[in-house]
Design an enzyme around this catalytic site. Structure first.
Site, PDB file in Angstrom:
ATOM      1  N   ASP A  84      44.900  26.752  49.937  1.00  0.00           N
ATOM      2  CA  ASP A  84      44.328  25.511  49.398  1.00  0.00           C
ATOM      3  C   ASP A  84      43.701  25.793  48.038  1.00  0.00           C
ATOM      4  O   ASP A  84      43.762  26.909  47.540  1.00  0.00           O
ATOM      5  CB  ASP A  84      43.292  24.927  50.376  1.00  0.00           C
ATOM      6  CG  ASP A  84      42.147  25.901  50.623  1.00  0.00           C
ATOM      7  OD1 ASP A  84      42.059  26.919  49.888  1.00  0.00           O
ATOM      8  OD2 ASP A  84      41.362  25.662  51.552  1.00  0.00           O
ATOM      9  N   GLU A 128      39.329  35.932  52.003  1.00  0.00           N
ATOM     10  CA  GLU A 128      38.313  34.945  51.683  1.00  0.00           C
ATOM     11  C   GLU A 128      37.619  34.486  52.973  1.00  0.00           C
ATOM     12  O   GLU A 128      38.269  34.065  53.923  1.00  0.00           O
ATOM     13  CB  GLU A 128      39.007  33.761  50.994  1.00  0.00           C
ATOM     14  CG  GLU A 128      38.189  32.519  50.891  1.00  0.00           C
ATOM     15  CD  GLU A 128      39.084  31.278  50.664  1.00  0.00           C
ATOM     16  OE1 GLU A 128      40.320  31.408  50.687  1.00  0.00           O
ATOM     17  OE2 GLU A 128      38.517  30.202  50.485  1.00  0.00           O
ATOM     18  N   ASP A 183      43.359  31.420  51.554  1.00  0.00           N
ATOM     19  CA  ASP A 183      43.892  30.171  52.088  1.00  0.00           C
ATOM     20  C   ASP A 183      44.823  29.529  51.068  1.00  0.00           C
ATOM     21  O   ASP A 183      44.648  29.695  49.862  1.00  0.00           O
ATOM     22  CB  ASP A 183      42.751  29.183  52.375  1.00  0.00           C
ATOM     23  CG  ASP A 183      42.051  29.526  53.683  1.00  0.00           C
ATOM     24  OD1 ASP A 183      42.722  30.136  54.560  1.00  0.00           O
ATOM     25  OD2 ASP A 183      40.860  29.211  53.809  1.00  0.00           O
ATOM     26  N   ASP A 194      40.625  26.052  46.989  1.00  0.00           N
ATOM     27  CA  ASP A 194      39.578  27.078  46.945  1.00  0.00           C
ATOM     28  C   ASP A 194      40.183  28.481  46.953  1.00  0.00           C
ATOM     29  O   ASP A 194      39.759  29.367  46.214  1.00  0.00           O
ATOM     30  CB  ASP A 194      38.651  26.940  48.163  1.00  0.00           C
ATOM     31  CG  ASP A 194      37.503  25.976  47.880  1.00  0.00           C
ATOM     32  OD1 ASP A 194      37.456  25.465  46.729  1.00  0.00           O
ATOM     33  OD2 ASP A 194      36.691  25.755  48.793  1.00  0.00           O
TER      34      ASP A 194
END
Ligand code: 28F
Length: 644
Positions: free
Chosen positions: A507, A432, A505, A509
């Site tokens: 997180d 990403e 990641d 997103d």
């Protein structure tokens, strides 16, 4: 033809059952009610007439398709179906035979060879499925007649008048309630009767229909059939005389196998053709007898090669090489054939395999021994097949290599590919964002690890059509990089990487993108998941520096475990990575990319998941695009120190 004449009477009929089940479920008896089923009726009656012939009671039969195209007559000049009245049932044998299922009698006689098929229930089944059937019998100095409608007699059998000779004629019109308006196909009938004549040398078959009449008689039997097949295929034989074998009528001491006839020849064709028949019925799907045939053939050829020192140098001949170009016709008469499969086109008698093998092997070996020039030609033909096989495999490999390099031209521009061309060693990271992509590109092992950074928005594949999905740049880049195509074009064999690893990641997103990508694979490339090619990387969330050492933790749990293990005197320094892009390339390699140290999660679709997974996935991905990855993580298995 022999002429054994056991005496029969109506007494000989055994089990009786009405015809209702036949009209209720015609397919159970004749396989279907289409064109095949319609013709099946005719084959049944023809087979009964042929039976009477091969048992020595007549030498010719007549088949006629009438003007309407839907009415057929079959006549034999055999003994005539008995018309005497059965004392218990007060009906003629003729009527019992035509109105009851499983009417045995002639079939209980082990001397009477039958054409198998419905094993003697044939004429009653035909009667049940005919709008009208008229039986005419010449017997005992008289002509007799009985009419039926949809299997029911309209009256008892009637003596029409004095007549010479004997025989049976059945004229029937298939019931349009069952077969619709379709009619007999003269070309199909002609073909089948022609083959019957080859299978029964000496038998004369007359065929009449609107457009003309034919007479079939092939005294040359299978040998003649084989040569007509070779002529039709326009392939030259590689040896002059075919191998022919006739066993039976006493000289085959094989229980249940009454006769075996075989003719075979090798040609320049690159195909192998075997036409096999059991009791006059084509066994298009082969079966145990064909297995035995191939085994006997293989052993005979190999024995001959070994004992005559004819093994070609430096060439390993496969069984297929030995059979390439071979055309064979084999006909078996079995006491009790068992047919199998949807269309009953395969023989299933287990004993037939060994019996056929045992009859063919010594005979063929002997023949090869006595026909040296034919044997040499056959061996040369096999060697030619082996060489062609090896050459074409090499050519295919060449093409594959070429197309691999050809596809490189079509790779997405953002892809940092690996240098190895061996898909078994390669993996691709779908990363990403550009900055993480940059670290991954620098930190990776360039030989085996490729990196494809994904920017922009990954489309939610769950709700999009394939066309839309492919219009999405990110997803179409993924497909191009993988090389295996998608949809109808999918070919797992072209996959360029053994492992497809999602690197996002830790997180929300990152989770979201992982989820969308997994939805895409699940929906459009499920084979990749099913074959275990899809993985999730586990980048660390924390770095813990303590003294001169660094530790990485994937989550809070792991962080606290590490901290409790550290000596109390050290003051640990904890960094929480905000994103992969913050990590030094070397660190990224050590923690996440290095096959020796990393942990991967393999994505799998749970066993037996069908509708259920479908629902989970669509509720997970379809309606709630912010769905948490956790639910998918429940479906992944941990893979440590992975090297698949
Ligand atoms: C048009 C189709 O079906 N021909 C047949 C015979 C001859 C006999 C037979 C048939 C008798 C007692 C069953 C005659 N004489 N052509 C044919 N020809 N069936 S079918 O007998 C049937 C048995 O139980 C026949 C003496 N034995 C047999």
């Amino acid at each position: 033809m022999s002429s054994k004449k056991p005496r029969y009477s109506a007494r000989d009929i055994t089990v009786l059952e009405g015809l209702d089940p036949v009209r209720k479920r015609p397919s159970m008896y004749i396989g279907g009610t289409g064109k095949e089923g319609l013709h099946h009726l005719l084959w049944e009656i023809v087979d009964n007439a042929v039976d009477e012939a091969i048992n020595g009671y007549t030498s010719s039969i007549t088949v006629e398709i009438h003007e309407d195209g839907r009415t057929a007559s079959v006549t034999d000049h055999g003994r005539g179906i008995p018309v005497d009245i059965h004392p218990r049932f007060q009906k003629s044998a003729l009527e019992l035979i035509l109105t009851t299922l499983h009417a045995g009698g002639k079939f209980d006689d082990s001397n009477y060879i039958t054409s198998g098929g419905l094993h003697g229930v044939g004429s009653s089944v035909v009667n049940a499925l005919s709008r009208t059937l008229v039986a005419t019998v010449w017997r005992d100095g008289f002509k007799w007649r009985q009419e039926f409608r949809r299997g029911k007699p309209r009256a008892a059998v009637k003596k029409i008048g004095p007549a010479r000779g004997s025989g049976t004629c059945l004229t029937f019109t298939p019931d349009e309630q069952i077969f619709g308006e379709s009619s007999f196909d003269p070309e199909l009938v002609r073909e089948r009767l022609d083959v019957k004549a080859y299978l029964n040398p000496g038998l004369r078959i007359l065929f009449r229909h609107k457009a003309g009449s034919h007479e079939f008689r092939h005294d040359g039997g299978l040998r003649e059939y084989l040569s007509s097949l070779i002529k039709k295929a326009e392939k030259r034989p590689v040896h002059a005389e075919p191998f022919c074998l006739e066993r039976g009528d006493g000289d085959a001491h094989v229980p249940g196998l009454l006769r075996l006839s075989l003719a075979l020849c090798w040609t320049e064709s690159t195909r192998e053709q075997v036409f096999s028949f059991v009791n006059g019925i084509p066994t298009r799907d082969g079966g145990t007898h064909e297995q035995g045939f191939r085994e006997g053939l293989n052993k005979a050829l190999r024995n001959y090669m070994d004992t005559h020192d004819k093994v070609p140098r430096g060439l390993a001949l496969t069984a297929e090489d030995l059979r390439e170009g071979m055309v064979a016709v084999m006909s078996l008469l079995l006491q009790e054939p068992q047919f199998q499969g949807q269309t009953k086109d395969r023989l299933n008698n287990p004993e037939a395999r060994g019996q056929v093998d045992a009859l063919i092997r010594p005979a063929l070996e002997q023949w090869l021994h006595e026909n040296g020039s034919a044997a040499d030609a056959i061996m040369a033909r096999a060697a030619q097949s082996a060489r062609a096989r090896i050459a074409s495999r090499q050519a295919a490999r060449q093409v594959r290599r070429k197309s691999v390099s050809g596809r490189r031209l079509n790779l997405p521009g953002k892809l940092a590919d690996c240098s190895s061309a061996d898909p078994g060693r390669c993996e691709i990271f779908l990363v990403e964002g550009d900055s993480a992509g940059g670290s991954a590109k620098q930190g990776r092992d360039r030989e085996t690890q490729a990196v494809l950074p994904l920017r922009g928005k990954v489309l939610n594949a769950e709700q999009a059509s394939l066309r839309k999905v492919l219009a999405n740049n990110e997803l179409s880049d993924v497909v191009r990089a993988l090389g295996c195509g998608v949809g109808n074009d999918f070919d797992l064999g072209r996959l360029r990487y053994q492992r497809i690893i999602l690197l996002m990641d830790a997180d929300s997103d990152g989770h979201h993108i992982s989820t969308l990508l997994l939805a895409f694979f699940y929906r459009y490339l499920p084979e990749l998941i099913n074959h275990g090619h899809v993985f999730l990387a586990q980048p660390p969330l924390y770095r813990i520096n303590a003294g001169r050492e660094s530790f990485w933790a994937a989550d809070d749990d792991e962080k606290s475990r590490i901290l409790t293990r550290l000596p109390a005197r050290l003051k640990p320094e904890i960094t929480r990575f905000k994103g992969l892009g913050e990590m030094m390339p070397k660190t990224l390699f050590e923690t996440t990319l290095d096959p020796e140290k990393r942990r991967l999660l393999r994505v799998s679709i749970p066993e037996g998941a069908g509708v259920e997974t479908e629902n989970v996935m669509s509720s997970l991905l379809g309606r709630d695009p912010a769905a948490r990855l956790k639910e998918i993580m429940d479906r992944v298995e941990q893979v440590d120190g992975l090297d698949v």
